[in-house]
Design an enzyme around this catalytic site. Structure first.
Site, PDB file in Angstrom:
ATOM      1  N   CYS A  31       0.852  -1.131   0.023  1.00  0.00           N
ATOM      2  CA  CYS A  31       0.141   0.010  -0.048  1.00  0.00           C
ATOM      3  C   CYS A  31       0.850   1.180  -0.092  1.00  0.00           C
ATOM      4  O   CYS A  31       0.519   2.235  -0.846  1.00  0.00           O
ATOM      5  CB  CYS A  31      -0.889   0.121   1.212  1.00  0.00           C
ATOM      6  SG  CYS A  31      -1.820   1.431   1.593  1.00  0.00           S
ATOM      7  N   CYS A  62      -1.793   1.920  -2.922  1.00  0.00           N
ATOM      8  CA  CYS A  62      -2.710   2.911  -2.728  1.00  0.00           C
ATOM      9  C   CYS A  62      -2.336   4.345  -2.608  1.00  0.00           C
ATOM     10  O   CYS A  62      -2.715   5.320  -3.164  1.00  0.00           O
ATOM     11  CB  CYS A  62      -3.414   2.629  -1.237  1.00  0.00           C
ATOM     12  SG  CYS A  62      -3.559   0.850  -0.782  1.00  0.00           S
ATOM     13  N   LYS A 106      -0.411   5.364  -5.969  1.00  0.00           N
ATOM     14  CA  LYS A 106      -1.509   5.475  -6.958  1.00  0.00           C
ATOM     15  C   LYS A 106      -2.645   6.676  -7.036  1.00  0.00           C
ATOM     16  O   LYS A 106      -3.010   7.341  -7.625  1.00  0.00           O
ATOM     17  CB  LYS A 106      -2.549   4.167  -6.725  1.00  0.00           C
ATOM     18  CG  LYS A 106      -3.654   3.933  -7.567  1.00  0.00           C
ATOM     19  CD  LYS A 106      -4.945   4.319  -6.737  1.00  0.00           C
ATOM     20  CE  LYS A 106      -5.354   3.593  -5.623  1.00  0.00           C
ATOM     21  NZ  LYS A 106      -6.103   2.363  -5.723  1.00  0.00           N
ATOM     22  N   GLU A 128      -6.815   1.620 -13.259  1.00  0.00           N
ATOM     23  CA  GLU A 128      -6.554   2.897 -12.349  1.00  0.00           C
ATOM     24  C   GLU A 128      -5.330   3.447 -13.170  1.00  0.00           C
ATOM     25  O   GLU A 128      -5.047   4.707 -13.534  1.00  0.00           O
ATOM     26  CB  GLU A 128      -6.269   2.628 -10.973  1.00  0.00           C
ATOM     27  CG  GLU A 128      -7.630   2.577 -10.281  1.00  0.00           C
ATOM     28  CD  GLU A 128      -7.383   2.251  -8.714  1.00  0.00           C
ATOM     29  OE1 GLU A 128      -6.030   1.766  -8.390  1.00  0.00           O
ATOM     30  OE2 GLU A 128      -8.214   2.229  -7.783  1.00  0.00           O
ATOM     31  N   HIS A 152     -26.927  20.345  -0.177  1.00  0.00           N
ATOM     32  CA  HIS A 152     -26.936  21.104  -1.451  1.00  0.00           C
ATOM     33  C   HIS A 152     -25.997  22.258  -1.496  1.00  0.00           C
ATOM     34  O   HIS A 152     -25.762  22.970  -0.652  1.00  0.00           O
ATOM     35  CB  HIS A 152     -28.519  21.707  -1.500  1.00  0.00           C
ATOM     36  CG  HIS A 152     -28.708  21.889  -2.805  1.00  0.00           C
ATOM     37  ND1 HIS A 152     -29.057  21.294  -4.102  1.00  0.00           N
ATOM     38  CD2 HIS A 152     -28.870  23.288  -3.449  1.00  0.00           C
ATOM     39  CE1 HIS A 152     -29.058  21.749  -5.109  1.00  0.00           C
ATOM     40  NE2 HIS A 152     -29.268  23.361  -5.028  1.00  0.00           N
TER      41      HIS A 152
END
Lengths: 149, 461
Positions: free
Chosen positions: B48, B53, B56, B193, B456
């Protein structure tokens, strides 16, 4: 950080455009030449544990030890600045540079967590230390205290 | 000599070791990276941190920033210079950050009094391992309990030229030169990816897919991801497999169709192989002490307490058979295991409803079941799927894709319309999904969702 171990292997994989100097390999340059020959003698890179013992711990002169790393931005600023200030004292104090990834045992022994960490060593004892970047005035005060005391 | 020895210093191994040490045990961690065929290696922290991760996501971010720069002109930013990307600058910055993480792990292990060895560990007899460091020096260590956390490495294709000329994700994140025109072989999330951010950085990217995209993921979402990548310049070659990589001048790839006799040939600067990952369980002496592995994939079957068939040997992380290959899962499993072994706890790791996100150019976040899986489990007639396309407000001004972002929830009609699958395709999908994962853990239903007032203007609402 990633290292590339087989330089020769990689370079044989042309014709892709490869950077002329080869892949990123951590290499500490020899003590940066800063004009005066005094600086060439005052700064050195520690080679291993016993080198540290000989040239730092057992040194009759006071030594500042700059623990730094390849990946550390502030270290790249502090290093030359400290070397310049040490050179000004013309041999009364010396500077040892230790790359913490190459000499992790040493860094751990001296409890280095963050870099840059600079220790002031006299007669084998740590008499002062600071972590992080400092300006020239602060470094001058640090060195004066080490030499003077 | 030790209460616990952990083989593997990745997400799982480190989490377990620190927890066990905090509970007062004498712990050792061994971590060793066997260099790739190209010679790439890295520091402590596992996949990782070093080749997964972290780099990446940073490269994905680099690509997103490129897109943002394009959008910025529509928002009024004016600049003369042509914007281009420098690969070497990005890699150096990312590698520097990773270096600081490697060091951080060394320090935290030391602070928790965990012994760390940068050595390759193998079992030589029950309760005893042999540790070999980079220089070939060997030491031996014994422990009451062992945890396997050795993780995985990319699989090669087994065709001529693959190891000599092709790279994998292990090499990509520290590649000292820009990959240029790239062929990505594979349709896993790693492949998509990587293809995604390489294209986002302006490179000419082709993806070669044997059959479907993102096996195991919801296929409707997978196809949408692929379609988006295609409209944004990524070339796809479907139903072909490479049969040879050679270097007559540039790197040449020869591929064959899976359905007929057609052959495809093309030259690239870089070929990235991302067809899957294999567990590192073959050469660590598991057969010596009788630990059974799944011969087909090398993974380790465990019970729900992560125990292997040998009572004093446990396993966590990517090497587990039939479990999710995710860092947070490994960390959680490692921590809970340590607490069960030494802290008197009985909490087991919950592998249900684990959220995940695929960081393709259009991000895909999900929690719970894919639609296919839900149909299998509950039957089509018992499910209701609510879905919607949406257009992020931030995309309106720059005129970016309309009718591309998409969200759907799969509800079980027989259980109060309980949400059993949540899927969202859009920007910041990871950030959006995390909160919904907590809601799903609390038993989210369609009604509760309807009663929750939206924020919103956001995509999440």
């Amino acid at each position: 950080m990633a290292q590339r171990l087989m330089v020769r292997r990689l370079l044989s994989l042309t014709p892709r455009t490869l950077p002329p100097q080869g892949p990123l390999a951590p290499c500490a340059p020899p003590g940066r030449l800063f004009g005066t020959s005094a600086s060439w003698r005052s700064t050195f890179n520690v080679q291993d544990g016993s080198d540290f013992q000989d040239r730092v711990v057992n040194n009759p002169k006071p030594v500042v030890v700059d623990f730094h790393a390849q990946w550390c931005g502030p270290c790249k600023i502090l290093g030359p600045r400290l070397e310049k200030m040490v050179a000004k004292h013309e041999g009364k104090v010396l500077m040892a540079k230790v790359d913490i990834d190459d000499h992790t045992d040493l860094a751990i022994e001296y409890e280095v967590s963050a870099v840059p960490t600079v220790l002031a060593m006299k007669n084998g004892d740590v008499v002062d230390k600071f972590v992080g970047i400092k300006d020239e005035d602060q470094l001058e005060a640090f060195l004066k205290k080490l030499i003077g005391a | 000599d030790y209460d616990l020895i952990i083989i593997g210093g990745g997400s799982g191994g480190l989490a377990c070791s620190k927890e066990a040490a905090a509970l007062g045990k004498k712990v050792m961690v061994l971590d060793y990276v066997v260099p790739t065929p190209l010679g790439t290696s890295w520091g402590l922290g596992g996949t990782c941190v070093n080749v997964g991760c972290i780099p990446k996501k940073l490269m994905h971010q680099a690509a997103l920033l490129g897109q943002a720069l394009q959008d910025s002109r529509k928002y009024g930013w004016q600049y003369e210079e042509q914007v281009k990307h420098n690969w070497e600058v990005m890699v150096e910055a990312i590698q520097n950050y990773i270096g600081s993480l490697n060091w951080g792990y060394r320090v935290s292990l030391r602070e928790k009094s965990v012994t760390y060895l940068n050595s390759y560990g193998e079992f030589i007899e029950p309760h005893k391992i042999k540790a070999t460091n980079r220089k070939g020096q060997v030491t031996y260590h014994t422990a009451e309990t062992f945890v396997l956390a050795t993780g995985e490495r990319p699989r090669y294709m087994g065709i001529p030229g693959d190891k000599e000329y092709c790279i994998t994700s292990d090499d990509l994140f520290s590649l000292p030169y820009c990959p240029g025109k790239t062929l990505v072989v594979g349709a896993s999330y790693v492949a998509l990816e990587c293809a995604g951010f390489l294209a986002g950085l302006g490179l000419d990217v082709t993806v070669m897919v044997r059959s479907i995209l993102l096996r195991g993921f919801d296929q409707e979402m997978a196809e949408k991801i692929g379609a988006h990548m295609e409209t944004h310049g990524v070339k796809f070659i479907r139903k072909f497999v490479p049969v040879q990589a050679s270097m007559p001048g540039r790197l040449k790839v020869t591929a064959k169709s899976t359905e007929g006799p057609e052959v495809f040939e093309e030259e690239y600067n870089t070929v990235l192989i991302a067809i899957g990952r294999d567990a590192c369980t073959r050469n660590i002496g598991l057969d010596t002490i009788g630990v059974k592995i799944n011969e087909k994939n090398g993974k380790v079957p465990v019970n729900d307490e992560e125990q292997t068939n040998v009572p004093y040997v446990y396993a966590i992380g990517d090497i587990l058979d039939g479990k999710l290959e995710l860092t947070p899962v490994a960390i959680q499993a490692g921590k809970l295991l340590a607490r069960r072994l030494y802290g008197g706890s009985s909490t087991k790791c919950d592998y249900i409803n684990v959220p995940t996100t695929v960081f393709t150019p259009l991000e895909y976040g999900s929690c719970g079941m894919a639609e296919e899986r839900a149909i299998e489990e509950y039957g089509k007639q018992n499910l209701e799927v609510y879905h919607s396309l949406f257009w992020p407000l931030e995309w309106t001004v720059p005129g970016r894709d309309n009718n591309t972002c998409y969200a759907k929830i799969i509800c079980n009609k027989h259980d109060n319309n309980r949400v059993v699958g949540f899927h969202v395709l859009g920007p910041n999908a990871g950030e959006v999904t995390q909160g919904f994962a907590a809601a799903i853990k609390c038993g989210l239903t369609k009604e509760l969702l309807d009663e929750t007032i939206g924020i919103h203007p956001t995509c999440a609402e």
